[in-house]
Design a protein around this motif. Structure first.
Motif, PDB file in Angstrom:
ATOM      1  N   GLU A 161      46.106 -17.812  15.213  1.00  0.00           N
ATOM      2  CA  GLU A 161      44.952 -18.186  16.018  1.00  0.00           C
ATOM      3  C   GLU A 161      44.013 -17.006  16.254  1.00  0.00           C
ATOM      4  N   SER A 162      44.503 -15.790  16.047  1.00  0.00           N
ATOM      5  CA  SER A 162      43.731 -14.604  16.404  1.00  0.00           C
ATOM      6  C   SER A 162      43.910 -13.528  15.344  1.00  0.00           C
ATOM      7  N   LEU A 163      43.126 -12.472  15.478  1.00  0.00           N
ATOM      8  CA  LEU A 163      43.255 -11.345  14.568  1.00  0.00           C
ATOM      9  C   LEU A 163      44.634 -10.703  14.687  1.00  0.00           C
ATOM     10  N   ASP A 164      45.167 -10.608  15.891  1.00  0.00           N
ATOM     11  CA  ASP A 164      46.507 -10.043  16.054  1.00  0.00           C
ATOM     12  C   ASP A 164      47.549 -10.885  15.333  1.00  0.00           C
ATOM     13  N   ASP A 165      47.395 -12.208  15.373  1.00  0.00           N
ATOM     14  CA  ASP A 165      48.313 -13.085  14.632  1.00  0.00           C
ATOM     15  C   ASP A 165      48.212 -12.824  13.135  1.00  0.00           C
ATOM     16  N   LEU A 166      46.989 -12.631  12.658  1.00  0.00           N
ATOM     17  CA  LEU A 166      46.784 -12.395  11.230  1.00  0.00           C
ATOM     18  C   LEU A 166      47.439 -11.079  10.812  1.00  0.00           C
ATOM     19  N   GLY A 185      41.483 -14.253   6.952  1.00  0.00           N
ATOM     20  CA  GLY A 185      41.112 -15.090   8.080  1.00  0.00           C
ATOM     21  C   GLY A 185      39.854 -15.878   7.795  1.00  0.00           C
ATOM     22  N   GLY A 186      38.930 -15.240   7.064  1.00  0.00           N
ATOM     23  CA  GLY A 186      37.690 -15.913   6.689  1.00  0.00           C
ATOM     24  C   GLY A 186      36.943 -16.435   7.891  1.00  0.00           C
ATOM     25  N   VAL A 187      36.464 -17.677   7.799  1.00  0.00           N
ATOM     26  CA  VAL A 187      35.697 -18.273   8.899  1.00  0.00           C
ATOM     27  C   VAL A 187      36.604 -18.921   9.935  1.00  0.00           C
ATOM     28  N   ARG A 188      37.913 -18.896   9.728  1.00  0.00           N
ATOM     29  CA  ARG A 188      38.820 -19.647  10.598  1.00  0.00           C
ATOM     30  C   ARG A 188      39.311 -18.875  11.816  1.00  0.00           C
ATOM     31  N   ILE A 189      39.025 -17.593  11.876  1.00  0.00           N
ATOM     32  CA  ILE A 189      39.309 -16.812  13.071  1.00  0.00           C
ATOM     33  C   ILE A 189      38.016 -16.736  13.888  1.00  0.00           C
ATOM     34  N   GLU A 190      38.098 -17.055  15.169  1.00  0.00           N
ATOM     35  CA  GLU A 190      36.898 -17.075  16.008  1.00  0.00           C
ATOM     36  C   GLU A 190      36.246 -15.695  16.075  1.00  0.00           C
ATOM     37  N   GLY A 191      34.927 -15.709  16.189  1.00  0.00           N
ATOM     38  CA  GLY A 191      34.175 -14.466  16.277  1.00  0.00           C
ATOM     39  C   GLY A 191      33.056 -14.440  15.262  1.00  0.00           C
ATOM     40  N   PRO A 192      32.175 -13.453  15.349  1.00  0.00           N
ATOM     41  CA  PRO A 192      31.009 -13.396  14.462  1.00  0.00           C
ATOM     42  C   PRO A 192      31.327 -12.915  13.046  1.00  0.00           C
ATOM     43  N   ASP A 193      32.514 -12.322  12.866  1.00  0.00           N
ATOM     44  CA  ASP A 193      32.843 -11.714  11.577  1.00  0.00           C
ATOM     45  C   ASP A 193      33.941 -12.481  10.839  1.00  0.00           C
ATOM     46  N   ALA A 194      33.843 -12.482   9.511  1.00  0.00           N
ATOM     47  CA  ALA A 194      34.933 -12.956   8.653  1.00  0.00           C
ATOM     48  C   ALA A 194      35.892 -11.789   8.459  1.00  0.00           C
ATOM     49  N   VAL A 195      37.118 -11.946   8.928  1.00  0.00           N
ATOM     50  CA  VAL A 195      38.070 -10.841   8.928  1.00  0.00           C
ATOM     51  C   VAL A 195      39.250 -11.133   8.009  1.00  0.00           C
ATOM     52  N   ASP A 196      39.661 -10.118   7.280  1.00  0.00           N
ATOM     53  CA  ASP A 196      40.859 -10.154   6.452  1.00  0.00           C
ATOM     54  C   ASP A 196      41.692  -8.932   6.820  1.00  0.00           C
ATOM     55  N   VAL A 197      43.012  -9.057   6.696  1.00  0.00           N
ATOM     56  CA  VAL A 197      43.904  -7.957   7.066  1.00  0.00           C
ATOM     57  C   VAL A 197      44.645  -7.457   5.835  1.00  0.00           C
ATOM     58  N   TYR A 198      44.480  -6.178   5.560  1.00  0.00           N
ATOM     59  CA  TYR A 198      45.177  -5.492   4.465  1.00  0.00           C
ATOM     60  C   TYR A 198      46.403  -4.781   5.033  1.00  0.00           C
ATOM     61  N   PHE A 199      47.548  -4.961   4.364  1.00  0.00           N
ATOM     62  CA  PHE A 199      48.753  -4.222   4.774  1.00  0.00           C
ATOM     63  C   PHE A 199      49.606  -3.948   3.545  1.00  0.00           C
ATOM     64  N   ASP A 200      49.985  -2.673   3.376  1.00  0.00           N
ATOM     65  CA  ASP A 200      50.794  -2.286   2.220  1.00  0.00           C
ATOM     66  C   ASP A 200      52.143  -1.694   2.607  1.00  0.00           C
ATOM     67  N   GLU A 202      52.427   0.594   4.954  1.00  0.00           N
ATOM     68  CA  GLU A 202      52.072   1.783   5.724  1.00  0.00           C
ATOM     69  C   GLU A 202      50.692   1.640   6.352  1.00  0.00           C
ATOM     70  N   THR A 203      49.710   1.359   5.518  1.00  0.00           N
ATOM     71  CA  THR A 203      48.325   1.256   5.987  1.00  0.00           C
ATOM     72  C   THR A 203      48.005  -0.180   6.365  1.00  0.00           C
ATOM     73  N   LEU A 204      47.487  -0.361   7.582  1.00  0.00           N
ATOM     74  CA  LEU A 204      46.955  -1.649   8.013  1.00  0.00           C
ATOM     75  C   LEU A 204      45.469  -1.454   8.285  1.00  0.00           C
ATOM     76  N   GLU A 205      44.644  -2.234   7.618  1.00  0.00           N
ATOM     77  CA  GLU A 205      43.191  -2.111   7.798  1.00  0.00           C
ATOM     78  C   GLU A 205      42.576  -3.499   7.881  1.00  0.00           C
ATOM     79  N   VAL A 206      41.677  -3.663   8.840  1.00  0.00           N
ATOM     80  CA  VAL A 206      40.932  -4.912   8.976  1.00  0.00           C
ATOM     81  C   VAL A 206      39.635  -4.792   8.180  1.00  0.00           C
ATOM     82  N   LEU A 207      39.448  -5.690   7.229  1.00  0.00           N
ATOM     83  CA  LEU A 207      38.213  -5.739   6.450  1.00  0.00           C
ATOM     84  C   LEU A 207      37.323  -6.807   7.071  1.00  0.00           C
TER      85      LEU A 207
END
Length: 275
Positions: A161-166, A185-200, A202-207
């Protein structure tokens, strides 16, 4: 004799995916993305998908014969030294087995999985069988996986439901598969931005990029995964590939192609558009 030296050969990149008749997604989107990003694209088709204009544009799904799929992959793998492959819609457990056998016949540097878990043209039972086979047989072979919101929920087992969940979903999917994850997350996470979460691992980055409308655009997921695949084939790091792909697909959505269907399509030439 000419003194002109031949140009360096482009990276060769394979997509194993379905054909989407309107050209907005599937192998068509993958090949256009590969061309735009300067890699030599090859497609092995697993199924034919066409929308039905007389039935609310529902999917019509026809699998390709297993021997035909195997023949395509035999020819492709014999012809080119391949190191990078993108997997799109496979569609049936039998196709998953055929593709897995081909993948296991050689070593790969990059196996990018766009985990199409629901094939809308199938009966629910067949779709569930395919989903389970994909998770059991294909996911362990992936080095990079790009689930959308629904797929991330299915693979992680949590509600998003949220960026933290993603972020948590990305961590879970990485832990399960060992693959680099870009959870969309695309358009399905509330807010003005389309957000995707990268995780490998070690590195976690929100695009993040400003949303272009509030409705998903056909081919965005295919294009994003194909752009990642192309960048990896050229030697980019996974994080840089994800960043480039995010920018590429954002421009494709901004310059999307309208249609008579109830959805628009990404234009892979959008990054160079003057419209």
């Amino acid at each position: 004799m000419s003194d002109t030296q031949p140009s360096a050969a482009p990276a060769v990149t394979l997509t194993i995916a379905g054909s989407e008749a309107t050209g907005g997604a599937g192998a068509q989107a993958d090949l256009k993305t590969f061309q735009e990003l300067d890699v030599y694209g090859i497609a092995a088709l697993t199924c034919i998908v066409s929308f039905d204009p007389a039935n609310e544009w529902q999917h019509r799904f026809v699998p390709v014969d297993q021997q035909v799929i195997a023949d395509q992959l035999e020819a492709i793998q014999s012809c080119y030294p391949l190191h990078t492959v993108k997997l799109g819609m496979l569609g049936t457990p039998a196709t998953i087995d055929t593709v897995a056998a081909a993948l296991k016949s050689q070593a790969w540097d990059n196996v990018v999985l766009d985990p199409v878990l629901i094939c809308k043209g199938q009966e629910p039972g067949a779709a569930l069988d395919t989903d389970q086979a994909l998770k059991a047989t294909i996911l362990p072979l992936a080095t990079f996986v790009t689930p959308n919101h629904f797929e991330a929920e299915s693979l992680s087992g949590i509600s998003i439901e949220s960026l933290d969940d993603l972020k948590e979903a990305a961590r879970i999917i990485h832990r399960q598969s060992g693959a680099v994850v870009l959870a969309k997350g695309g358009v399905r996470i509330e807010g003005p931005d389309a957000v995707d979460v990268y995780f490998d691992g070690e590195t976690l980055e929100v695009l993040s990029a400003p949303k272009v409308g509030e409705v998903a655009v056909s081919g965005a997921g295919c294009t994003l995964a194909a752009a990642i695949t192309a960048e990896l084939a050229k030697g980019a790091t996974p994080l840089d590939a994800a960043r480039t792909a995010k920018a590429f697909v954002t421009e494709g959505i901004r310059n999307r192609v309208p249609s008579n269907a109830p959805f628009d399509a990404v234009w892979q030439g959008g990054a160079g558009s003057t419209r």
